[in-house]
Enzyme design. Structure first.
Site, PDB file in Angstrom:
ATOM      1  CG  LEU A 316      -1.947  -0.933   1.212  1.00 28.35           C
ATOM      2  CD1 LEU A 316      -2.600  -1.161   2.938  1.00 28.35           C
ATOM      3  CD2 LEU A 316      -3.138  -0.708   0.295  1.00 28.35           C
ATOM      4  CD  GLN A 369       3.679  -3.927  -5.641  1.00 27.71           C
ATOM      5  OE1 GLN A 369       3.449  -2.677  -5.375  1.00 27.71           O
ATOM      6  NE2 GLN A 369       2.836  -4.868  -5.944  1.00 27.71           N
ATOM      7  CB  CYS A 400       0.806   0.104 -11.071  1.00 22.98           C
ATOM      8  SG  CYS A 400       0.991   1.807 -10.844  1.00 22.98           S
ATOM      9  CE  LYS A 439      -1.870  -6.130  -5.363  1.00 21.85           C
ATOM     10  NZ  LYS A 439      -2.354  -4.963  -5.836  1.00 21.85           N
ATOM     11  CG  HIS A 469      -7.281  -5.502  -7.535  1.00 23.12           C
ATOM     12  ND1 HIS A 469      -6.896  -4.218  -7.628  1.00 23.12           N
ATOM     13  CD2 HIS A 469      -8.451  -5.712  -6.959  1.00 23.12           C
ATOM     14  CE1 HIS A 469      -7.969  -3.652  -7.457  1.00 23.12           C
ATOM     15  NE2 HIS A 469      -8.795  -4.498  -7.088  1.00 23.12           N
ATOM     16  NE  ARG A 525     -10.467  -0.924  -1.586  1.00 21.39           N
ATOM     17  CZ  ARG A 525     -11.674  -0.857  -2.085  1.00 21.39           C
ATOM     18  NH1 ARG A 525     -12.489   0.127  -2.178  1.00 21.39           N
ATOM     19  NH2 ARG A 525     -11.919  -2.159  -2.424  1.00 21.39           N
TER      20      ARG A 525
HETATM   21  C1  LIG Z   1      -3.660   3.520  -0.621  1.00 20.73           C
HETATM   22  C2  LIG Z   1      -3.564   2.424  -1.639  1.00 20.73           C
HETATM   23  C3  LIG Z   1      -2.265   2.269  -1.782  1.00 20.73           C
HETATM   24  C4  LIG Z   1      -2.084   1.064  -2.765  1.00 20.73           C
HETATM   25  N1  LIG Z   1      -0.695   1.009  -3.213  1.00 20.73           N
HETATM   26  C5  LIG Z   1      -0.569  -0.066  -3.891  1.00 20.73           C
HETATM   27  C6  LIG Z   1       0.859  -0.490  -4.281  1.00 20.73           C
HETATM   28  O1  LIG Z   1       1.828   0.129  -3.835  1.00 20.73           O
HETATM   29  N2  LIG Z   1       1.032  -1.677  -4.883  1.00 20.73           N
HETATM   30  C7  LIG Z   1       0.029  -2.513  -5.275  1.00 20.73           C
HETATM   31  O2  LIG Z   1       0.381  -3.535  -5.984  1.00 20.73           O
HETATM   32  N3  LIG Z   1      -1.298  -2.130  -5.121  1.00 20.73           N
HETATM   33  C8  LIG Z   1      -1.510  -0.886  -4.140  1.00 20.73           C
HETATM   34  N4  LIG Z   1      -2.730  -0.838  -3.996  1.00 20.73           N
HETATM   35  C9  LIG Z   1      -3.853  -1.678  -4.502  1.00 20.73           C
HETATM   36  C10 LIG Z   1      -4.041  -2.813  -3.391  1.00 20.73           C
HETATM   37  O3  LIG Z   1      -2.783  -3.524  -3.105  1.00 20.73           O
HETATM   38  C11 LIG Z   1      -5.308  -3.749  -3.763  1.00 20.73           C
HETATM   39  O4  LIG Z   1      -4.925  -4.560  -4.718  1.00 20.73           O
HETATM   40  C12 LIG Z   1      -6.615  -2.887  -3.955  1.00 20.73           C
HETATM   41  O5  LIG Z   1      -6.911  -1.941  -3.168  1.00 20.73           O
HETATM   42  C13 LIG Z   1      -7.581  -3.915  -4.107  1.00 20.73           C
HETATM   43  O6  LIG Z   1      -7.870  -4.594  -2.811  1.00 20.73           O
HETATM   44  P1  LIG Z   1      -8.837  -4.118  -1.595  1.00 20.73           P
HETATM   45  O7  LIG Z   1     -10.406  -4.237  -2.255  1.00 20.73           O
HETATM   46  O8  LIG Z   1      -8.755  -5.207  -0.619  1.00 20.73           O
HETATM   47  O9  LIG Z   1      -8.541  -2.700  -1.291  1.00 20.73           O
HETATM   48  C14 LIG Z   1      -3.126   0.214  -3.329  1.00 20.73           C
HETATM   49  C15 LIG Z   1      -4.233   0.652  -2.841  1.00 20.73           C
HETATM   50  C16 LIG Z   1      -4.574   1.651  -1.944  1.00 20.73           C
HETATM   51  C17 LIG Z   1      -6.014   2.045  -1.601  1.00 20.73           C
END
Ligand SMILES: Cc1cc2nc3c(=O)[nH]c(=O)nc-3n(C[C@H](O)[C@H](O)[C@H](O)COP(=O)(O)O)c2cc1C
Length: 654
Positions: A316, A369, A400, A439, A469, A525
């Site tokens: 995150l 990552q 991403c 990922k 995802h 989240r």
């Molecule tokens: C604030 C924030 C930062 C994130 N940063 C990354 C990241 O650095 N690398 C990544 O692969 N996904 C990142 N994501 C995506 C999450 O890892 C995840 O794939 C996505 O939020 C879906 O999962 P969730 O429904 O449990 O939130 C980020 C998501 C959020 C909300």
């Protein structure tokens, strides 16, 4: 009805039902306030009424709303011009996808996505104009190299005249380690300054440093001067360039036809020029040879990653910092991963990018990552990390969505560039001794799923595990994750483990996700809204955590933050900013005791509601000024002219 117990804020108790609005489909159910306790102002359904009510109760009016958060081939080399720098804290995925894009269009014309542009940017030293010269703080430093040209203060007395008051009687660093390296500049310095202002040392630092994967200064210099050789990467890239699809190169390379010849352990080898022996000379050893040194590792002999069934805290950006991960570990997260790091920035030795690789000792299964678009930089970066840091796996972010990354061919774009994608995976896999994971998203466009076609390939290219995802790039967070599709992908990925990711906010969500046959689940989240979710899943229960328990969690975060970022003004303000970013998500949690129907769903928008006590109400506020107020409870008053706008629009429900 849940939440019907007596409590201090009984008159303010609200109940919420998870009803579907008539127009909304089953997937677009919203949280609706169905019962409100009346006071003189009537039903408290509007912000104004809510404020009036608080005033009537003698509580301080919650501060005015800010605009924070809108509710709602063969070429392996990366062209120089394409190297990018992500601003600190820019997300690698998720909701702030446009944060770094140039502002070509007026704000109003752009589609409101999940990030706040035009945030006030504060320089790190903004708060500390009267900084004391580090030569007077660091114990190892003897004199100031800048002499008369030094822009910092050299008079401790003058420094103390302007230094803001201490924030508390106890210094977390002094308490934990017996000495505080910030000395007189610590914002809790009273705890460890002697009668003459000397920095006291209570006991010798006994334990090993808890944070690993720092950037060595000498290596940084070599990286900056481009003096680091990447022999394994170059070998791998040569093979890839010729169209060979090689397996992993062993950590210690043995010249062909010379089994048993002396070798040098690359883990120990210096990185600079002169590290490679002159052509033709025997390779030197750094110690006794093991069987592994002389026998090539086969792919199946690589270090394995067995995390099946484990709870994986998602990478995150900004929010998934080391202090936050420590919080999640305590609540039961099994696997943690650093925030996305840009491979070209790592190769340039950028301190801020390397900081993303740091690992706390509690992180027993930890990965980093990487983001990149080209086989050469990604492979070299993998070799660099292989030699320098301690990780259990390296992950590639192919999910991403941000334009800056996507337009350069990285992140999600790799899903459509399968030749490059293959070279990156094979090249990195070849130089890494730890497993490589990937990922991905379902695809790029909304109705064009690519993951099911890529998964068998990723398995053949050597990925040890893939996380999917369940959304496309186009979709962002507008719809629920498609777990049916994830289920279909499990079979095509087999025997490679597939982790599923998307929308998990309760143990029921987690159970449903596991029923799809995935090897494990990744939570993003959900962990930001309620880091105790990991406990809930492991104990199969809903935890009606009280506001004071939640404040304790935040207090622990600030302690970890001060330990990590420092206890001087700069460290305190950095801790505050990361706390505020996290609070912008935390406010979306609706206490279990207030819900008529459980569980809360991630896409449901909580209405304005009153908590069972003042703190619970404050924690539910979606206003930046109220988050600031919470930060002040833990870190003292904010500096003058302090402004905060979160990077992520945490409440970007659609
Ligand atoms: C604030 C924030 C930062 C994130 N940063 C990354 C990241 O650095 N690398 C990544 O692969 N996904 C990142 N994501 C995506 C999450 O890892 C995840 O794939 C996505 O939020 C879906 O999962 P969730 O429904 O449990 O939130 C980020 C998501 C959020 C909300």
């Amino acid at each position: 009805m849940l939440g019907d117990g007596a409590g201090p804020g009984r008159e303010a108790r609200r109940f919420f039902s998870l009803g579907s609005s008539s127009a909304a489909g089953p997937r677009e159910r919203t949280l609706q306030a169905v019962t409100c306790t009346k006071d003189a102002t009537g039903y408290l359904t509007t912000k104004e009424q809510f404020h009036k009510f608080l005033e009537a109760r003698g509580q301080e009016k919650l501060s005015q709303e800010t605009d924070a958060g809108d509710p709602d081939g063969c070429d392996l080399a990366e062209p120089e011009a394409k190297r990018i720098r992500l601003e600190e804290g820019q997300v690698g995925d998720g909701q702030t996808e446009e944060a770094a894009e140039p502002r070509e269009q007026p704000q109003a014309q752009k589609r409101a996505r999940g990030q706040n542009k035009g945030r006030p940017h504060m320089k790190p030293n903004h708060y500390d104009k009267n900084k004391l010269c580090p030569s007077l703080v660091q114990e190892s430093a003897t004199k100031c190299f800048f002499g008369d040209r030094c822009r910092f203060l050299h008079d401790v007395g003058r420094y103390l005249e302007t230094k803001p008051a201490d924030l508390g009687p106890c210094c977390v660093l002094f308490e934990t380690y017996g000495r505080c390296p910030y000395g007189v500049t610590c914002r809790f310095a009273g705890a460890h300054l002697g009668p003459e202002g000397q920095n006291l040392v209570q006991r010798e630092v006994a334990q090993a440093p808890p944070v690993r994967n720092g950037l060595d200064k000498a290596l940084q210099q070599q990286l900056r001067k481009r003096q680091v050789h990447f022999e394994r990467a170059e070998q791998a890239l040569r093979q890839l360039g010729k169209g060979h699809l090689p397996g992993p190169i062993p950590p210690a390379t043995v010249p062909e036809g010379a089994p048993g010849q002396d070798i040098c352990d690359t883990q120990q080898a210096p990185l600079g020029p002169g590290t490679s022996p002159p052509p033709g000379s025997p390779v030197q050893t750094c110690g006794p040879l093991t069987d592994e040194d002389v026998v090539r590792l086969r792919p199946c002999e690589k270090r394995q990653l067995d995390i099946n069934g484990k709870l994986y805290l998602a990478p995150l950006t900004t929010c998934g910092n080391l202090p936050f991960r420590r919080i999640c570990k305590r609540f039961g997260a099994d696997v943690t991963c650093g925030e996305m790091a840009v491979c070209t920035n790592l190769l340039q030795g950028q301190t801020s990018e390397w900081a993303l690789l740091k690992r706390h000792q509690c992180e027993d299964i930890f990965g980093v990552q990487l983001e990149g678009a080209f086989p050469d930089t990604m492979t070299k970066c993998a070799e660099l990390l292989n030699r320098t840091i301690e990780v259990d796996f390296v992950d590639i972010n192919v999910g991403c969505p941000i334009d800056l990354v996507y337009k350069k061919g990285g992140g999600c774009a790799l899903m459509n560039r399968s030749a490059k994608f293959q070279q990156i995976v094979r090249g990195m896999n070849q130089v890494l001794d730890v497993p490589l994971t990937v990922k991905i998203r379902m695809g790029v466009q909304e109705r064009v799923n690519l993951a099911h076609r890529l998964l068998p390939e990723l398995r053949d290219w050597g990925a040890a595990l893939v996380t999917l995802h369940g959304r496309s790039r186009e979709q962002r967070y507008t719809k629920l994750a498609d777990w049916q599709y994830i289920e279909q992908c499990v079979a095509v990925a087999s025997p490679m483990p597939l982790f599923g990711n998307g929308d998990i906010l309760s143990y029921e969500d987690a159970n449903r996700a596991m029923q799809t046959g995935v090897a494990g689940i990744m939570i993003a989240r959900g962990a930001l809204l309620k880091p105790w979710l990991f406990t809930e899943i492991k104990e199969q229960r809903h935890w009606d955590i009280s506001s004071s328990e939640r404040l304790d969690v935040l207090r622990d975060f600030t302690r970890f933050g001060l330990e990590h970022w420092g206890s001087d003004t700069q460290g305190v303000e950095k801790t505050r900013r990361f706390l505020l970013e996290w609070l912008s998500f935390l406010c979306r949690y609706v206490p279990v005791g207030l819900l008529e129907r459980l569980p809360q769903r991630i896409n449901e928008r909580p209405p304005y509601y009153l908590g069972r006590d003042y703190l619970e109400t404050l924690m539910a506020s979606q206003r930046a000024a109220d988050w600031i107020r919470i930060s002040e409870m833990l870190l003292g008053p904010v500096p003058p002219k302090f402004v905060f706008l979160p990077k992520h629009k945490a409440n970007a429900y659609k």
